[in-house]
Write an enzyme that holds these catalytic residues in place. Structure first.
Site, short mmCIF file in Angstrom:
data_model
loop_
_atom_site.label_atom_id
_atom_site.label_comp_id
_atom_site.label_asym_id
_atom_site.label_seq_id
_atom_site.Cartn_x
_atom_site.Cartn_y
_atom_site.Cartn_z
N ALA A 1 30.69 44.41 38.29
CA ALA A 1 31.14 45.09 39.51
C ALA A 1 30.42 46.43 39.69
O ALA A 1 29.94 46.74 40.78
CB ALA A 1 32.65 45.31 39.45
N ALA B 1 29.42 50.07 33.78
CA ALA B 1 28.22 49.46 34.35
C ALA B 1 28.15 47.97 34.08
O ALA B 1 27.14 47.44 33.62
CB ALA B 1 26.98 50.16 33.80
N GLY B 2 29.27 47.28 34.38
CA GLY B 2 29.30 45.84 34.25
C GLY B 2 28.92 45.17 35.56
O GLY B 2 28.21 45.74 36.39
N LYS C 1 42.87 33.96 45.95
CA LYS C 1 41.79 34.41 46.81
C LYS C 1 41.80 33.64 48.12
O LYS C 1 41.62 34.20 49.22
CB LYS C 1 40.45 34.21 46.10
N TYR D 1 48.58 38.34 45.42
CA TYR D 1 47.28 38.49 44.78
C TYR D 1 47.35 39.64 43.78
O TYR D 1 48.27 39.71 42.98
CB TYR D 1 46.19 38.66 45.85
N ASP E 1 35.01 36.05 39.46
CA ASP E 1 35.39 36.41 38.09
C ASP E 1 34.62 35.65 37.01
O ASP E 1 35.17 35.25 35.98
CB ASP E 1 36.90 36.25 37.89
#
Length: 545
Positions: free
Chosen positions: A295, A292-293, A164, A91, A236
């Site tokens: 996530a 500050a996106g 994942k 991963y 994502d």
């Protein structure tokens, strides 16, 4: 039942040299396998030696993915034995190169479903072809617009869904025959892909929102109808879509967005673990988010909710948070704020010199945060000057540089320990070696979502929960932080990845128990631990009927 090469080419049924003599005669394998029958232990030892012989991460990953394509059981037996060592290969961060080069190296679809927004009429056919007659309980779906820290990779991003799901199985024992990786190709805005004749995805820019949301609605409603016990994991998706999609479905289906919720859960768990070590209270912290996106705002929302859960008023809790993005500290009069940013944007009246607050360094100096979390993908952004300024105003600075892969991390753990003279409580988004400083060995927790999402998913599936609620997410975070040994000098703020299978069960039991308490279980659960254990798949060969 399949026979001969057809059987050997089925990764869910193939045992390779472990087929018994009786099975070889029964299923037409005599003469097309070497004569010796081997145990899975011996096969795994040979496979591990092959991994060790390969020098680069790329070579190791190619070998492991080839094994995954041929023999699921052996792959997961090997992976579960060496989780900590192999996860960075299978991963993150090893998967990044695989995504970049997916079209060039394409060999097998690995049982994934490739959906294209240009042909919505083919969606059900595509999913049925990929799933076959399998009873799917878990889908990880991506549109690959915001892969890790490397951006928009279109169809190449299918590897993130596959990777994942590998972790789900290795960590929590989710049956690999009951999972389905899905990539939604809505186009790509990466020009290098559009210009590449080898690129396997749609060669046009991303579609507009009206067509996009109609397609996603069609997908969600279709898979929820096809698979009535489905847990749907979004992965994502881009900043403009991720929160919208989560809010769209969260009160209708058991859905989860790892970038928003998973990162928030593991960050909360790490902060709670850090506070166990420092002895401080969450209510006394000042939190600065850099990046500050999707996530970053997801983490802030989760920590704020924890403050509220601990008894603080919502408006009061929001005052503990500061967001810094590319334009500097975010203020409430800015016109380009996302809805998630707007909740935590500050008033300019709070600061004497607002025009200077355009950099992280200026914000740290003005705010004196006690918690600094980075999701900016700006490598080295947490400089010595910034860290020392922060540490000058708090006894136990909590610093989490979470961006990955390695070159995008805001700081190195060893620098943070040294710059704060051993006072920093650190978690990183990538694996970090222990740091020795002035006679103390500091274990560095990895704020890897894999510490959370496998157990959370297992808990949801074990209870067949109708929804994933805030309380279920909160108990997942607390079940992780409770494992932290606060009494040991240099203790990590999070438990080690090496113990992932053990504490994934702990998380699952807590989550399933909360689902039952909330009356969300669609499956009768008399004993939560038994229900969780009954759902766990073991990578062992079974006799073919």
């Amino acid at each position: 039942m399949k026979t001969g090469y057809e059987l050997l080419n089925d990764p869910f049924l193939n045992k390779g040299t472990a087929f018994t003599q009786e099975e070889r005669k029964k299923f037409g394998l005599v003469g097309i396998l070497p004569p010796v029958v081997q145990t899975i232990e011996l096969q795994a030892a040979r496979a591990y030696e092959n991994v060790q012989r390969r020098e680069s991460v790329t070579e190791k990953r190619h070998y492991l993915m080839n094994l995954f394509s041929r023999n699921r059981t052996l792959f997961f037996y090997l992976f579960s034995q060496h989780v900590q060592e192999l996860m960075p290969i299978v991963y993150d961060p090893g998967i990044a190169e695989s995504i970049r080069n997916y079209s060039e190296f394409f060999m097998t679809p690995q049982n994934a479903a490739y959906l294209t927004a240009d042909h919505p009429e083919e969606m059900e056919e595509a999913i049925r072809n990929a799933a076959g007659d399998r009873d799917i309980e878990l889908i990880v779906v991506t549109d690959a617009q915001a892969i890790l820290g490397i951006g928009d990779w279109g169809t190449n991003g299918v590897s993130i869904s596959t990777g994942k799901l590998m972790v789900y199985t290795a960590a929590a024992g989710i049956d690999p025959a009951k999972v389905l990786p899905v990539v939604i190709d809505a186009g790509t805005d990466r020009q290098s892909l559009l210009d590449d004749p080898l690129y396997l995805g749609l060669h046009h820019h991303r579609i507009g929102d009206e067509q996009y949301y109609a397609y996603i609605d069609q997908f969600v409603e279709l898979v929820e109808r096809m698979f009535p016990h489905l847990y749907l994991h979004f992965e994502d998706f881009g900043r403009g879509h991720a929160a919208v999609l989560l809010n769209r479905y969260v009160n209708r289906y058991p859905v989860f967005n790892d970038d928003i919720e998973g990162t928030g859960i593991i960050s909360l768990a790490g902060i709670l673990g850090a506070l166990r070590i420092s002895g401080e209270k969450l209510a006394d912290q000042k939190y600065l988010c850099f990046g500050a996106g999707t996530a970053g705002c997801g983490i802030v929302k989760r920590i704020c909710q924890e403050m509220v859960d601990q008894g603080m008023d919502v408006k009061e809790a929001q005052k503990h948070f500061y967001l810094v993005d590319k334009q500097g500290l975010l203020f409430d009069d800015m016109q380009d704020l996302t809805p998630e940013q707007a909740v935590f944007a500050r008033s300019r009246e709070e600061f004497a010199d607002v025009d200077a607050l355009t950099t992280l360094a200026a914000a740290v100096k003005a705010i004196h945060p006690t918690i600094l979390v980075g999701t900016s993908t700006q490598g080295g952004a947490f400089t010595e000057e910034i860290v020392k300024e922060m540490a000058a105003h708090t006894a136990s600075p909590i610093i989490f540089p979470l961006s990955n892969p390695t070159e995008l991390a805001e700081a190195k753990a060893e620098d943070l320990i040294r710059w704060t003279e051993g006072r920093a409580l650190v978690a990183t988004g990538i694996p970090s070696a222990p740091v020795s400083y002035k006679g103390v060995t500091y274990e560095i927790g990895q704020a890897n979502n894999a510490l959370i999402y496998p157990g959370l998913g297992l808990g949801v599936i074990s209870a067949d929960a109708k929804l994933v609620t805030d309380r279920m997410i909160s108990v997942a975070a607390h079940s992780i932080s409770d494992i932290v040994d606060a009494s040991r000098a240099g203790a990590a703020v999070l438990p080690p990845v090496s113990e992932l299978p053990e504490f994934s069960r702990t998380v699952a039991i807590a989550v399933a128990g909360e689902a039952v308490r909330e009356g969300l279980n669609r499956r009768a659960v008399d004993n939560v631990a038994d229900a969780v254990d009954a759902q766990r798949w073991s990578p062992t060969y079974t006799e073919l009927a």
